[in-house]
Motif scaffolding. Structure first.
Motif, mmCIF file in Angstrom:
data_model
loop_
_atom_site.group_PDB
_atom_site.id
_atom_site.type_symbol
_atom_site.label_atom_id
_atom_site.label_comp_id
_atom_site.label_asym_id
_atom_site.label_seq_id
_atom_site.Cartn_x
_atom_site.Cartn_y
_atom_site.Cartn_z
ATOM 1 N N LYS B 53 0.833 -1.205 0.000
ATOM 2 C CA LYS B 53 0.000 0.000 0.000
ATOM 3 C C LYS B 53 0.866 1.253 0.000
ATOM 4 O O LYS B 53 0.496 2.283 -0.576
ATOM 5 C CB LYS B 53 -0.945 -0.027 1.209
ATOM 6 N N VAL B 54 2.035 1.167 0.652
ATOM 7 C CA VAL B 54 2.940 2.323 0.675
ATOM 8 C C VAL B 54 3.355 2.697 -0.747
ATOM 9 O O VAL B 54 3.361 3.875 -1.124
ATOM 10 C CB VAL B 54 4.197 2.014 1.528
ATOM 11 N N GLU B 55 3.671 1.676 -1.559
ATOM 12 C CA GLU B 55 4.089 1.981 -2.929
ATOM 13 C C GLU B 55 2.946 2.571 -3.749
ATOM 14 O O GLU B 55 3.141 3.434 -4.606
ATOM 15 C CB GLU B 55 4.667 0.723 -3.582
ATOM 16 N N VAL B 61 0.974 10.102 -4.817
ATOM 17 C CA VAL B 61 1.653 11.381 -4.555
ATOM 18 C C VAL B 61 2.452 11.815 -5.795
ATOM 19 O O VAL B 61 2.438 12.990 -6.175
ATOM 20 C CB VAL B 61 2.569 11.278 -3.313
ATOM 21 N N ALA B 62 3.111 10.854 -6.448
ATOM 22 C CA ALA B 62 3.890 11.192 -7.642
ATOM 23 C C ALA B 62 2.979 11.698 -8.766
ATOM 24 O O ALA B 62 3.311 12.665 -9.463
ATOM 25 C CB ALA B 62 4.685 9.977 -8.105
ATOM 26 N N ALA B 63 1.814 11.066 -8.923
ATOM 27 C CA ALA B 63 0.867 11.511 -9.955
ATOM 28 C C ALA B 63 0.351 12.908 -9.628
ATOM 29 O O ALA B 63 0.201 13.765 -10.520
ATOM 30 C CB ALA B 63 -0.292 10.518 -10.057
ATOM 31 N N ALA B 64 0.080 13.157 -8.336
ATOM 32 C CA ALA B 64 -0.377 14.484 -7.926
ATOM 33 C C ALA B 64 0.720 15.518 -8.143
ATOM 34 O O ALA B 64 0.452 16.652 -8.567
ATOM 35 C CB ALA B 64 -0.808 14.464 -6.459
ATOM 36 N N LEU B 100 -5.189 14.693 -7.086
ATOM 37 C CA LEU B 100 -4.574 15.863 -6.465
ATOM 38 C C LEU B 100 -4.982 15.954 -4.987
ATOM 39 O O LEU B 100 -4.155 16.214 -4.104
ATOM 40 C CB LEU B 100 -5.025 17.117 -7.238
ATOM 41 N N ARG B 101 -6.256 15.699 -4.713
ATOM 42 C CA ARG B 101 -6.738 15.756 -3.322
ATOM 43 C C ARG B 101 -6.056 14.714 -2.453
ATOM 44 O O ARG B 101 -5.546 15.010 -1.378
ATOM 45 C CB ARG B 101 -8.256 15.498 -3.279
ATOM 46 N N ALA B 102 -6.048 13.465 -2.943
ATOM 47 C CA ALA B 102 -5.435 12.383 -2.160
ATOM 48 C C ALA B 102 -3.937 12.620 -2.024
ATOM 49 O O ALA B 102 -3.347 12.349 -0.978
ATOM 50 C CB ALA B 102 -5.711 11.029 -2.817
ATOM 51 N N GLY B 103 -3.315 13.129 -3.094
ATOM 52 C CA GLY B 103 -1.873 13.392 -3.045
ATOM 53 C C GLY B 103 -1.535 14.399 -1.960
ATOM 54 O O GLY B 103 -0.607 14.195 -1.170
ATOM 55 N N PHE B 104 -2.302 15.495 -1.885
ATOM 56 C CA PHE B 104 -2.052 16.497 -0.844
ATOM 57 C C PHE B 104 -2.323 15.921 0.540
ATOM 58 O O PHE B 104 -1.577 16.168 1.485
ATOM 59 C CB PHE B 104 -2.898 17.758 -1.084
ATOM 60 N N ALA B 105 -3.388 15.136 0.670
ATOM 61 C CA ALA B 105 -3.706 14.559 1.978
ATOM 62 C C ALA B 105 -2.605 13.592 2.414
ATOM 63 O O ALA B 105 -2.159 13.622 3.559
ATOM 64 C CB ALA B 105 -5.057 13.854 1.923
ATOM 65 N N LEU B 106 -2.144 12.738 1.494
ATOM 66 C CA LEU B 106 -1.082 11.780 1.840
ATOM 67 C C LEU B 106 0.200 12.525 2.166
ATOM 68 O O LEU B 106 0.949 12.162 3.071
ATOM 69 C CB LEU B 106 -0.838 10.819 0.678
ATOM 70 N N ARG B 113 2.953 9.928 5.810
ATOM 71 C CA ARG B 113 4.275 10.472 5.570
ATOM 72 C C ARG B 113 5.335 9.629 6.241
ATOM 73 O O ARG B 113 6.362 9.343 5.666
ATOM 74 C CB ARG B 113 4.356 11.906 6.093
ATOM 75 N N ARG B 114 5.055 9.224 7.492
ATOM 76 C CA ARG B 114 6.047 8.419 8.176
ATOM 77 C C ARG B 114 6.289 7.139 7.385
ATOM 78 O O ARG B 114 7.397 6.694 7.225
ATOM 79 C CB ARG B 114 5.568 8.090 9.596
ATOM 80 N N ARG B 115 5.199 6.566 6.878
ATOM 81 C CA ARG B 115 5.358 5.367 6.070
ATOM 82 C C ARG B 115 6.154 5.672 4.806
ATOM 83 O O ARG B 115 7.025 4.935 4.408
ATOM 84 C CB ARG B 115 3.994 4.812 5.687
ATOM 85 N N CYS B 116 5.791 6.771 4.152
ATOM 86 C CA CYS B 116 6.509 7.131 2.929
ATOM 87 C C CYS B 116 7.981 7.383 3.239
ATOM 88 O O CYS B 116 8.863 6.936 2.512
ATOM 89 C CB CYS B 116 5.896 8.377 2.288
ATOM 90 N N ASP B 117 8.223 8.110 4.343
ATOM 91 C CA ASP B 117 9.609 8.392 4.725
ATOM 92 C C ASP B 117 10.371 7.086 4.904
ATOM 93 O O ASP B 117 11.472 6.920 4.412
ATOM 94 C CB ASP B 117 9.666 9.175 6.046
ATOM 95 N N ALA B 118 9.719 6.144 5.603
ATOM 96 C CA ALA B 118 10.373 4.866 5.856
ATOM 97 C C ALA B 118 10.701 4.153 4.544
ATOM 98 O O ALA B 118 11.678 3.438 4.427
ATOM 99 C CB ALA B 118 9.472 3.980 6.719
#
Lengths: 228, 228
Positions: B53-55, B61-64, B100-106, B113-118
């Motif tokens: 799910k992280v990927e 986020v990349a698409a946004a 765009l909405r989901a990208g900003f929220a994520l 973010r912590r997951r993405c950072d990890a």
């Protein structure tokens, strides 16, 4: 300690613990087991006070609403200066108080809101609506009393103040510098000459004129064993 | 249809589906099973493109970020007007585009973010930082070129614009009227005389001077069966 007082303390400890975990992990991830463990309370005691996570979230929002009401009440004949002061107090509160932070997040999170709505949560505990409504009433009064510059409307001032405060609160979750007060002071310094006219901007204190007292300090966790 | 093109379509459908579900249910609650079902794709195909799910969140986020870059790029010799225009395009995009909405929220959610950072997410895909950085550079340029009023600093203008845009985006998740453009127009109408001076405010269009074209219309869900 009387039985009833112990129960109140346990309940308060659970609300503080839930706020800290909702704030850190989010409503969906924070577990009831972690909430009771953090508060030093048995799961039975947690279940006695809050049969579900939704009810715990409602209690956090209600506790945050109490603190928000404390920020905006008792400002006799509120003027634009009281909006400046309250915005600083709110930002200071969001910086230091997990209950206020978690309350705003739960109030603004569609997930938790839908759950709260389903549980019969009324509009009285929508923190953003409470804040918006108060700003709107004070700015409208300022307009009626001729405090606003002639080419400025109460509507645009209210919207801008509400949007900026929301923005600082949200940006502050990523970068705490947004909650340090200086950005809010710069915002008011930028806005005031436009809102009240350059000649009268000096009558207002952009950094906030009152409210250096800390926001309602409460113990973060009262350990009371497994007692209800 | 060539095999590779089918794979691209499947991947796009999964990103759109994930964005819609992250937007509606939040990162923690949205399930991979629901994402593949909504995209009309098998769970095997989902797993082929996004092992976790992280990927999937990173891809949203990349698409946004791509769409945000499209909003702010190609503004030759950007001026304050291009900040006004881009802010309107961003708000319009947030209204109509779940990616765009989901990208900003994520990007703004500490959990995700912590997951993405990890997972090694770099600063390049922090949408708010991207937006802040662009506004900052354009306003700083406007200051260097003497476009700002003498008693106004680039810092306070940047902070106010960034905070207001963030506020509108967040308030818009509860009340879509914040994303309808009119509140943003009123904000610019309020701010411009202060930022560029009353005499020059008329040179700018608070409602946005360009960008009536819809933001990158894409099909919400491309049903491609179980193919990878």
């Amino acid at each position: 300690m009387a039985r009833q007082m112990r129960a109140v303390r346990t309940r308060d400890a659970l609300v503080e613990s839930a706020a800290a975990l909702f704030d850190r992990d989010g409503f969906d991830v924070a577990s009831l087991a972690a909430v009771s463990a953090r508060a030093g309370v048995s799961s039975g005691a947690l279940n006695f006070h809050f049969p579900s996570k939704v009810e715990l979230a409602e209690a956090v929002v209600a506790a945050a609403a109490e603190r928000l009401v404390r920020i905006i009440r008792d400002r006799e004949a509120p003027t634009l200066q009281s909006v400046i002061d309250a915005s600083h107090e709110l930002v200071r509160g969001l910086r230091g108080d997990a209950v206020l932070r978690a309350g705003f997040a739960l109030s603004g999170c569609r997930r938790a809101r839908r759950r709260c709505d389903a549980a019969g949560d009324g509009p009285g505990t929508d923190l953003r609506r409470l804040w918006c409504g108060w700003v709107e009433s004070v700015v409208a009064r300022a307009e009626r009393e001729g405090q606003l510059a002639p080419d400025v409307t109460a509507e645009e001032v209210t919207e801008t103040v509400v949007a900026v405060a929301t923005g600082h609160a949200v940006l502050g979750t990523q970068d705490p510098r947004w909650l340090e007060g200086a950005p809010l002071t710069r915002f008011w310094a930028l806005l005031l000459p436009r809102v009240v006219g350059a000649a009268r901007a000096g009558l207002f204190v952009a950094a906030g004129a009152r409210g250096t007292e800390p926001l309602h300090p409460r113990p973060v966790a009262v350990t009371v064993g497994g007692e209800v």
